[in-house]
Design a protein around this motif. Structure first.
Motif, PDB file in Angstrom:
ATOM      1  N   ILE A   1      -4.513   6.156  -2.041  1.00 24.98           N
ATOM      2  CA  ILE A   1      -3.771   4.982  -1.586  1.00 24.98           C
ATOM      3  C   ILE A   1      -3.889   3.934  -2.682  1.00 24.98           C
ATOM      4  CG2 ILE A   1      -3.572   3.119   0.105  1.00 24.98           C
ATOM      5  CD1 ILE A   1      -4.803   4.961   2.185  1.00 24.98           C
ATOM      6  N   THR A   2      -2.765   3.507  -3.237  1.00 26.73           N
ATOM      7  CA  THR A   2      -2.780   2.407  -4.200  1.00 26.73           C
ATOM      8  C   THR A   2      -2.375   1.135  -3.461  1.00 26.73           C
ATOM      9  OG1 THR A   2      -0.477   2.830  -4.861  1.00 26.73           O
ATOM     10  CG2 THR A   2      -2.219   3.889  -6.157  1.00 26.73           C
TER      11      THR A   2
ATOM     12  N   ILE B   1      -9.057   4.974  -2.568  1.00 24.61           N
ATOM     13  CA  ILE B   1      -8.222   3.781  -2.383  1.00 24.61           C
ATOM     14  C   ILE B   1      -8.422   2.886  -3.596  1.00 24.61           C
ATOM     15  CG2 ILE B   1      -7.583   1.881  -0.867  1.00 24.61           C
ATOM     16  CD1 ILE B   1      -8.961   3.306   1.417  1.00 24.61           C
TER      17      ILE B   1
ATOM     18  N   LEU C   1     -13.748   3.642  -2.985  1.00 26.37           N
ATOM     19  CA  LEU C   1     -13.002   2.415  -3.250  1.00 26.37           C
ATOM     20  C   LEU C   1     -13.081   2.094  -4.735  1.00 26.37           C
ATOM     21  CD1 LEU C   1     -14.203   0.088  -0.327  1.00 26.37           C
ATOM     22  CD2 LEU C   1     -12.326   1.740  -0.331  1.00 26.37           C
TER      23      LEU C   1
ATOM     24  N   LEU D   1       0.791   5.560  -0.102  1.00 23.68           N
ATOM     25  CA  LEU D   1       0.046   6.821  -0.003  1.00 23.68           C
ATOM     26  C   LEU D   1       0.641   7.817  -0.990  1.00 23.68           C
ATOM     27  CD1 LEU D   1      -2.069   8.525   1.680  1.00 23.68           C
ATOM     28  CD2 LEU D   1      -0.097   9.317   2.987  1.00 23.68           C
TER      29      LEU D   1
ATOM     30  N   ALA E   1       0.842  -1.198   0.000  1.00 23.67           N
ATOM     31  CA  ALA E   1       0.000   0.000   0.000  1.00 23.67           C
ATOM     32  C   ALA E   1       0.877   1.248   0.000  1.00 23.67           C
ATOM     33  CB  ALA E   1      -0.927   0.011   1.207  1.00 23.67           C
TER      34      ALA E   1
END
Length: 290
Positions: free
Chosen positions: A94-95, A71, A137, A55, A53
Protein backbone atom coordinates in the motif's frame (compact mmCIF):
# COMPACT_ATOMS: atom_id res chain seq x y z
CA UNK A 1 11.53 25.83 -0.40
CA UNK A 2 13.71 22.83 0.54
CA UNK A 3 10.59 20.68 0.89
CA UNK A 4 9.49 21.70 -2.61
CA UNK A 5 12.89 20.89 -4.11
CA UNK A 6 12.90 17.52 -2.38
CA UNK A 7 9.39 16.71 -3.63
CA UNK A 8 10.37 17.51 -7.21
CA UNK A 9 13.47 15.34 -6.96
CA UNK A 10 11.43 12.44 -5.61
CA UNK A 11 9.02 12.61 -8.51
CA UNK A 12 11.51 13.12 -11.34
CA UNK A 13 14.16 10.44 -12.03
CA UNK A 14 17.54 11.73 -13.16
CA UNK A 15 19.63 8.79 -14.39
CA UNK A 16 18.46 5.35 -15.51
CA UNK A 17 19.65 2.52 -13.24
CA UNK A 18 18.34 -0.94 -12.52
CA UNK A 19 17.53 -1.98 -8.96
CA UNK A 20 20.47 -3.67 -7.29
CA UNK A 21 23.21 -1.82 -9.20
CA UNK A 22 25.57 0.16 -6.98
CA UNK A 23 28.10 1.96 -9.19
CA UNK A 24 31.25 3.35 -7.63
CA UNK A 25 30.84 7.07 -6.96
CA UNK A 26 33.26 9.69 -8.20
CA UNK A 27 35.91 10.08 -5.49
CA UNK A 28 34.72 12.64 -2.95
CA UNK A 29 31.19 12.93 -4.30
CA UNK A 30 28.06 10.73 -4.49
CA UNK A 31 26.70 9.67 -7.85
CA UNK A 32 23.00 10.41 -7.11
CA UNK A 33 21.98 7.76 -9.64
CA UNK A 34 18.26 7.46 -10.22
CA UNK A 35 16.12 4.48 -11.13
CA UNK A 36 14.37 4.68 -14.48
CA UNK A 37 10.66 5.42 -14.27
CA UNK A 38 8.73 2.32 -15.26
CA UNK A 39 5.17 1.41 -14.32
CA UNK A 40 5.78 -2.23 -13.48
CA UNK A 41 3.13 -4.80 -14.31
CA UNK A 42 0.61 -5.46 -11.58
CA UNK A 43 -2.79 -4.61 -10.17
CA UNK A 44 -3.49 -1.18 -8.69
CA UNK A 45 -6.56 -0.26 -6.66
CA UNK A 46 -7.32 3.16 -5.19
CA UNK A 47 -8.49 2.50 -1.64
CA UNK A 48 -11.62 4.25 -0.39
CA UNK A 49 -10.71 4.32 3.30
CA UNK A 50 -7.98 6.91 2.66
CA UNK A 51 -7.66 9.19 -0.36
CA UNK A 52 -4.10 8.90 -1.62
CA UNK A 53 -3.70 5.24 -0.66
CA UNK A 54 -3.16 2.70 -3.45
CA UNK A 55 -3.07 -1.09 -3.14
CA UNK A 56 -0.52 -2.76 -5.42
CA UNK A 57 0.09 -6.42 -6.19
CA UNK A 58 2.86 -7.47 -8.56
CA UNK A 59 2.05 -9.51 -11.65
CA UNK A 60 4.20 -12.22 -10.01
CA UNK A 61 2.13 -12.21 -6.82
CA UNK A 62 0.91 -15.65 -5.75
CA UNK A 63 -2.07 -15.92 -3.41
CA UNK A 64 -1.29 -17.60 -0.12
CA UNK A 65 -3.02 -18.00 3.21
CA UNK A 66 -0.37 -15.85 4.88
CA UNK A 67 1.13 -12.85 3.04
CA UNK A 68 3.36 -9.94 4.11
CA UNK A 69 1.99 -6.42 3.95
CA UNK A 70 4.18 -3.37 3.32
CA UNK A 71 2.76 0.13 3.78
CA UNK A 72 4.92 2.94 2.41
CA UNK A 73 4.33 6.58 3.28
CA UNK A 74 5.55 9.39 0.98
CA UNK A 75 7.50 9.06 -2.25
CA UNK A 76 6.58 8.42 -5.88
CA UNK A 77 4.29 5.35 -5.95
CA UNK A 78 5.76 4.05 -9.24
CA UNK A 79 9.20 3.88 -7.63
CA UNK A 80 8.05 2.09 -4.49
CA UNK A 81 5.96 -0.32 -6.59
CA UNK A 82 9.01 -1.11 -8.69
CA UNK A 83 11.08 -1.70 -5.55
CA UNK A 84 8.53 -4.18 -4.20
CA UNK A 85 7.89 -5.91 -7.54
CA UNK A 86 11.60 -6.59 -7.97
CA UNK A 87 12.56 -7.42 -4.39
CA UNK A 88 9.37 -8.75 -2.73
CA UNK A 89 6.94 -9.82 -5.50
CA UNK A 90 4.85 -11.92 -3.11
CA UNK A 91 4.14 -8.99 -0.80
CA UNK A 92 1.07 -6.77 -0.75
CA UNK A 93 1.95 -3.09 -0.99
CA UNK A 94 0.00 0.00 0.00
CA UNK A 95 1.53 3.32 -1.03
CA UNK A 96 0.25 6.44 0.72
CA UNK A 97 0.74 9.92 -0.74
CA UNK A 98 -0.83 12.69 1.35
CA UNK A 99 1.17 15.78 0.48
CA UNK A 100 4.09 17.67 2.01
CA UNK A 101 4.95 17.84 5.70
CA UNK A 102 4.75 15.30 8.52
CA UNK A 103 1.43 16.69 9.80
CA UNK A 104 -0.23 15.79 6.48
CA UNK A 105 0.64 12.17 7.27
CA UNK A 106 0.23 12.18 11.02
CA UNK A 107 -3.13 13.96 11.25
CA UNK A 108 -5.30 11.30 9.51
CA UNK A 109 -3.79 8.47 11.55
CA UNK A 110 -4.42 10.23 14.84
CA UNK A 111 -7.83 8.59 14.41
CA UNK A 112 -7.13 5.08 15.78
CA UNK A 113 -9.73 3.32 13.61
CA UNK A 114 -8.31 4.52 10.27
CA UNK A 115 -5.43 2.06 10.26
CA UNK A 116 -7.80 -0.84 10.93
CA UNK A 117 -10.11 0.23 8.11
CA UNK A 118 -7.14 0.42 5.74
CA UNK A 119 -6.10 -3.13 6.62
CA UNK A 120 -9.65 -4.45 6.31
CA UNK A 121 -10.14 -2.89 2.88
CA UNK A 122 -6.82 -4.31 1.68
CA UNK A 123 -7.93 -7.81 2.75
CA UNK A 124 -11.27 -7.41 0.99
CA UNK A 125 -9.52 -6.45 -2.24
CA UNK A 126 -7.49 -9.66 -2.10
CA UNK A 127 -10.75 -11.63 -2.32
CA UNK A 128 -9.29 -14.33 -0.11
CA UNK A 129 -9.27 -15.24 3.56
CA UNK A 130 -5.67 -14.20 4.00
CA UNK A 131 -3.86 -13.14 7.13
CA UNK A 132 -0.83 -10.89 7.35
CA UNK A 133 2.36 -12.85 8.01
CA UNK A 134 3.92 -9.49 8.93
CA UNK A 135 3.18 -5.79 8.63
CA UNK A 136 6.02 -3.45 7.71
CA UNK A 137 5.73 0.34 7.85
CA UNK A 138 8.11 2.45 5.77
CA UNK A 139 8.35 6.20 6.10
CA UNK A 140 10.43 8.30 3.73
CA UNK A 141 10.99 11.94 4.68
CA UNK A 142 7.68 13.40 5.96
CA UNK A 143 6.11 9.94 5.88
CA UNK A 144 7.46 9.33 9.38
CA UNK A 145 4.49 11.34 10.67
CA UNK A 146 2.08 8.53 9.75
CA UNK A 147 4.34 5.84 11.21
CA UNK A 148 4.63 7.72 14.50
CA UNK A 149 0.86 8.21 14.73
CA UNK A 150 0.12 4.55 14.00
CA UNK A 151 2.62 3.35 16.60
CA UNK A 152 1.03 5.61 19.22
CA UNK A 153 -2.12 3.48 19.17
CA UNK A 154 -1.57 0.37 21.38
CA UNK A 155 -3.80 -1.93 19.30
CA UNK A 156 -2.06 -0.89 16.09
CA UNK A 157 1.40 -1.06 17.68
CA UNK A 158 0.92 -4.78 18.42
CA UNK A 159 0.31 -5.50 14.72
CA UNK A 160 3.55 -3.95 13.45
CA UNK A 161 6.54 -6.26 12.97
CA UNK A 162 8.97 -3.94 11.18
CA UNK A 163 9.60 -0.23 10.73
CA UNK A 164 11.98 1.33 8.20
CA UNK A 165 12.57 5.10 8.31
CA UNK A 166 14.39 6.56 5.32
CA UNK A 167 15.93 9.91 6.28
CA UNK A 168 12.69 10.73 8.03
CA UNK A 169 12.51 11.27 11.78
CA UNK A 170 12.16 14.76 13.20
CA UNK A 171 11.04 16.54 16.35
CA UNK A 172 10.52 20.03 17.68
CA UNK A 173 12.99 21.85 19.87
CA UNK A 174 12.08 23.02 23.36
CA UNK A 175 11.77 25.98 23.59
CA UNK A 176 10.48 26.08 20.03
CA UNK A 177 13.19 27.03 17.54
CA UNK A 178 16.01 26.93 20.10
CA UNK A 179 18.58 24.48 18.77
CA UNK A 180 20.65 22.08 20.84
CA UNK A 181 23.70 24.26 20.25
CA UNK A 182 21.83 27.21 21.75
CA UNK A 183 20.75 25.29 24.84
CA UNK A 184 17.46 23.87 23.60
CA UNK A 185 16.42 20.23 23.77
CA UNK A 186 14.50 17.77 21.65
CA UNK A 187 10.83 17.40 22.57
CA UNK A 188 10.48 13.88 24.06
CA UNK A 189 6.77 13.79 23.16
CA UNK A 190 7.62 13.96 19.45
CA UNK A 191 9.63 10.74 19.58
CA UNK A 192 7.64 8.77 22.16
CA UNK A 193 6.43 5.87 20.01
CA UNK A 194 9.79 5.57 18.24
CA UNK A 195 11.60 5.23 21.57
CA UNK A 196 9.30 2.40 22.59
CA UNK A 197 9.70 0.65 19.24
CA UNK A 198 13.48 1.01 19.50
CA UNK A 199 13.45 -0.58 22.96
CA UNK A 200 11.39 -3.51 21.68
CA UNK A 201 13.73 -3.89 18.69
CA UNK A 202 16.79 -4.01 20.96
CA UNK A 203 14.97 -6.69 22.97
CA UNK A 204 14.44 -8.69 19.77
CA UNK A 205 10.66 -8.24 19.71
CA UNK A 206 10.51 -5.92 16.68
CA UNK A 207 12.77 -4.81 13.83
CA UNK A 208 13.58 -1.12 13.48
CA UNK A 209 15.98 0.17 10.80
CA UNK A 210 16.82 3.84 10.22
CA UNK A 211 18.96 5.50 7.55
CA UNK A 212 19.70 9.21 7.61
CA UNK A 213 21.68 11.99 5.94
CA UNK A 214 23.43 15.04 7.39
CA UNK A 215 20.74 17.57 6.45
CA UNK A 216 20.18 20.27 9.10
CA UNK A 217 16.69 21.86 8.89
CA UNK A 218 17.58 24.51 11.49
CA UNK A 219 14.15 25.27 12.94
CA UNK A 220 13.49 21.70 14.12
CA UNK A 221 15.63 18.70 15.04
CA UNK A 222 17.48 16.94 12.24
CA UNK A 223 17.37 13.23 11.53
CA UNK A 224 20.89 12.96 12.98
CA UNK A 225 19.86 14.65 16.23
CA UNK A 226 16.70 12.57 16.55
CA UNK A 227 18.57 9.32 15.95
CA UNK A 228 21.17 10.35 18.54
CA UNK A 229 18.31 10.98 20.97
CA UNK A 230 16.97 7.46 20.32
CA UNK A 231 20.41 5.98 20.86
CA UNK A 232 20.67 7.79 24.17
CA UNK A 233 17.36 6.28 25.28
CA UNK A 234 18.53 2.72 24.56
CA UNK A 235 22.17 3.20 25.63
CA UNK A 236 23.81 2.62 22.25
CA UNK A 237 26.57 4.60 20.57
CA UNK A 238 27.49 5.00 16.93
CA UNK A 239 30.67 3.56 15.49
CA UNK A 240 32.55 5.04 12.53
CA UNK A 241 31.77 2.96 9.45
CA UNK A 242 33.23 4.62 6.38
CA UNK A 243 32.32 2.55 3.37
CA UNK A 244 30.44 2.72 0.07
CA UNK A 245 26.71 2.37 0.46
CA UNK A 246 23.90 1.63 -2.00
CA UNK A 247 23.46 3.84 -5.07
CA UNK A 248 26.92 5.34 -4.52
CA UNK A 249 26.04 6.71 -1.07
CA UNK A 250 28.85 7.19 1.47
CA UNK A 251 28.25 5.59 4.85
CA UNK A 252 29.77 7.36 7.83
CA UNK A 253 28.48 5.48 10.87
CA UNK A 254 26.42 2.54 12.01
CA UNK A 255 25.19 0.84 15.15
CA UNK A 256 23.00 -2.15 15.80
CA UNK A 257 21.74 -4.54 18.42
CA UNK A 258 19.37 -7.44 17.74
CA UNK A 259 16.47 -5.90 15.76
CA UNK A 260 17.63 -2.27 15.93
CA UNK A 261 19.98 -0.82 13.28
CA UNK A 262 21.05 2.71 12.31
CA UNK A 263 23.05 3.77 9.25
CA UNK A 264 24.31 7.34 8.88
CA UNK A 265 25.27 8.68 5.44
CA UNK A 266 27.11 11.72 4.14
CA UNK A 267 25.35 14.58 2.41
CA UNK A 268 23.29 17.62 3.28
CA UNK A 269 21.49 18.38 0.03
CA UNK A 270 18.13 17.44 -1.46
CA UNK A 271 19.70 14.84 -3.82
CA UNK A 272 21.39 13.22 -0.80
CA UNK A 273 17.97 13.01 0.83
CA UNK A 274 16.30 11.42 -2.20
CA UNK A 275 19.08 8.82 -2.44
CA UNK A 276 17.51 7.07 0.56
CA UNK A 277 14.25 6.47 -1.30
CA UNK A 278 15.93 5.14 -4.44
CA UNK A 279 18.12 2.82 -2.35
CA UNK A 280 15.24 1.48 -0.23
CA UNK A 281 15.65 -2.23 -1.19
CA UNK A 282 19.13 -2.24 0.39
CA UNK A 283 17.62 -1.87 3.87
CA UNK A 284 14.32 -3.60 3.16
CA UNK A 285 16.13 -6.86 2.42
CA UNK A 286 17.56 -6.85 5.96
CA UNK A 287 14.10 -7.63 7.36
CA UNK A 288 14.06 -11.03 5.68
CA UNK A 289 10.34 -10.69 5.02
CA UNK A 290 8.65 -13.75 3.54
Amino acid sequence: MLALRILLLVLVPVVSLSVGQTPLPTPGSPSHSRIEKIDVAGKRVELQSLKGATLFTSSKFKRRISVPLVIHFHGAPWLVQRHIAETMPDAILITVQLGVGSSAYGRPFSEPELFGRLLAEAKNELEAKSVWSSITLIGFSAGYGAVRAILRQPDNYKLISNVLLLDGIHASYEPEGKTLADGGRISPADLDSFVQFAKDAVAGKKTFVLSHSEIVPGTYASTTECVDYLLGQIDLKRKPSRRKGPMGMRRLSSVGKRGFHVFGYAGDTAPDHVDHLHAMPYWLRSFGIK
